[in-house]
Design an enzyme around this catalytic site. Structure first.
Site, short mmCIF file in Angstrom:
data_model
loop_
_atom_site.label_atom_id
_atom_site.label_comp_id
_atom_site.label_asym_id
_atom_site.label_seq_id
_atom_site.Cartn_x
_atom_site.Cartn_y
_atom_site.Cartn_z
N GLU A 1 0.84 -1.19 0.00
CA GLU A 1 0.00 0.02 0.14
C GLU A 1 0.83 1.26 0.12
O GLU A 1 0.74 2.14 0.76
CB GLU A 1 -0.79 -0.18 1.15
CG GLU A 1 -1.98 -1.12 1.16
CD GLU A 1 -3.24 -0.80 1.90
OE1 GLU A 1 -3.14 -0.36 3.11
OE2 GLU A 1 -4.55 -1.74 1.77
N GLU B 1 -5.70 -7.66 -1.19
CA GLU B 1 -6.54 -7.41 0.00
C GLU B 1 -7.79 -6.92 -0.19
O GLU B 1 -8.24 -5.97 -0.90
CB GLU B 1 -5.98 -6.28 0.87
CG GLU B 1 -4.68 -6.98 1.79
CD GLU B 1 -4.09 -5.64 2.61
OE1 GLU B 1 -4.99 -4.89 3.08
OE2 GLU B 1 -2.71 -5.56 3.00
#
Length: 454
Positions: free
Chosen positions: A190, A290
């Site tokens: 991320e 995710e």
């Protein structure tokens, strides 16, 4: 016996025989990269470990965390995971297991102890693993899970942090380059590069470094802004898959309730395709690294979309203390009973970002300040990461960082008088045979493990 190293071939992942392999599974969050909502402590992992050291002393602290890492994933976990038909576990880890900030570029070989053990267990049960550096020196994003202790992603502004990350990604492939059950490397989780162009430049830099050591393994590369944006990405790298994180707002307590209407399902698909637009354009593998709604009907709807496009996916997450894990600690376990009053305080004060429920008390404090800032400084509304409004920026900086770290010693103090035996028992709370299975979630995942629609 494996079918050799996996590789990217167009929009598919294939084995050495050319057979398509769709990786479906979960992330082992909260293990080698601990997170506050997953195991219960406030603030950031390094603060939690430091507080436990101060309260318990070196011997007890090291004993506890070693046992925690051991019990969190054992052979029973691998057997269970494989029994659902799932074939891949994403293994997040913190750079601090392999390097100290005060002793940079000196490899801590002890970091491989539990990583090797879990990879070997997964290999035994024919489960692939993806190695995910979830926290990098300086912090690659402004959130708690990069473990920087602040809301500033310094990784992007200081070359030495990037140099250290490159060095770390020389050590990891050197260790695992011969293992075909490692499905590849996820170099940073991320990322949040406010200028956007530094992320693809970093990928361009790190790819040949890894390839010089390990020419075989796939690189799983997250998009920018929490794996949602592809600005400044102009080309694909060889043998690389590109990752989105496809969390749906309808899966959160504060989001619109998911009722399975055609409009909502269409919205889910449009959001997925927008996030995966770079991969669609360049005809390359799109990996949903995710996602993790609390609502099972929403999860089923998302998995049907991923089945339609035949993409690999990894749900967040495998194990926790009862928030959203496939497996979770028993409420009657020593760990849960010890921390339960503190968890109630955390929830009331909104010290965690994830799993946060609306609070009139906290909103009454932050909302007026956010409104004032937006009025006197409209440019604040453009502060990166832009998906965050001013209230989110304030909550991250004040409640989840400044205030949360101040509670670290209070949490550690809950274990102050624990003997080694009691610390062992607390850590055993995370052992599979002591945990509870989230049957509804696991049933849906198993039904989609081979791409079947439920």
């Amino acid at each position: 016996m494996s079918n050799g190293f996996l590789r990217v071939e167009g929009e598919k992942v294939v084995d050495e025989k050319g057979n398509t392999v769709i990786l479906r599974g979960a992330g082992l969050g909260g293990w080698m990269n601990m997170e506050n909502f997953i195991t219960g402590y406030p603030g950031h992992e390094f603060q939690h470990r430091a507080a436990m050291l101060q309260v318990l002393g070196k011997e007890k602290q090291e004993f506890f965390f070693d046992k925690f890492l051991e019990y969190f994933f054992m052979e029973d976990d691998a057997k269970f995971f494989a029994s659902l038909g799932l074939n891949c576990i994403r293994l997040p880890f913190n750079y601090r297991h392999f390097e100290d900030d005060m002793n940079p570029r000196v490899l801590k070989k002890s970091g491989f102890k539990h990583l090797d053990r879990v990879i070997d267990l997964c290999t035994k049960h024919k489960i692939y693993t993806i190695l995910d550096m979830h926290a990098l020196p300086g912090g690659q994003n402004p959130d708690w899970h990069s473990d920087s202790g602040s809301n500033y992603a310094a990784f992007w502004d200081q070359k030495d942090y990037q140099d250290r990350a490159v060095w770390l990604w020389e050590q990891i492939p050197t260790h695992y380059k011969s293992n075909p059950w490692v499905a590849g490397y996820n170099p940073l989780n991320e990322p949040c590069d406010a200028l956007h162009h530094r992320l693809p430049a970093f990928y361009d830099r790190i790819e040949p470094v890894i390839r010089a050591i390990d020419p075989h393994h796939i690189l799983w590369l997250d998009g920018n802004t929490f794996a949602m944006e592809w600005k400044s990405f102009t080309h694909v790298l060889p043998n690389a898959a590109y990752s989105i994180h496809d969390y749906a707002a309808m899966g959160f307590p504060s989001g619109e309730r998911f009722k399975g209407t055609p409009e909502q399902i269409s919205s889910l698909e449009r959001t997925f395709l927008r996030k995966a637009s770079f991969m669609q354009t360049h005809k390359v593998v799109a990996w949903n690294g995710e996602f993790g709604p609390d609502r099972y009907n929403l999860l089923g709807a998302q998995l049907k979309i991923y089945d339609k496009y035949q993409i690999p996916w990894s749900i967040w997450l495998y194990k926790d203390i009862g928030v959203q894990g496939m497996v979770y600690t028993n409420p009657d376990s020593l760990w849960n009973k010890t921390i339960q009053p503190f968890l109630e305080k955390k929830r009331r004060l909104q010290l965690d970002s994830w799993g946060k429920y609306p609070s009139a008390e906290i909103s009454a404090l932050i909302s007026p300040l956010a409104k004032f800032i937006d009025e006197v400084c409209p440019e604040a509304t453009n502060t990166y990461p832009t998906p965050w409004n001013t209230q989110r920026h304030l909550a991250r900086a004040v409640m989840e960082t400044f205030m949360a770290q101040a509670f670290a010693l209070e949490f550690a103090g809950l274990f102050k008088d624990f003997s080694l035996e009691e610390l062992d028992e607390a850590a055993k709370s995370f052992r599979f045979d002591r945990c509870v299975q989230r049957e509804g979630l696991n049933k849906i995942m198993s039904e989609h493990a081979k791409g079947r629609e439920a």
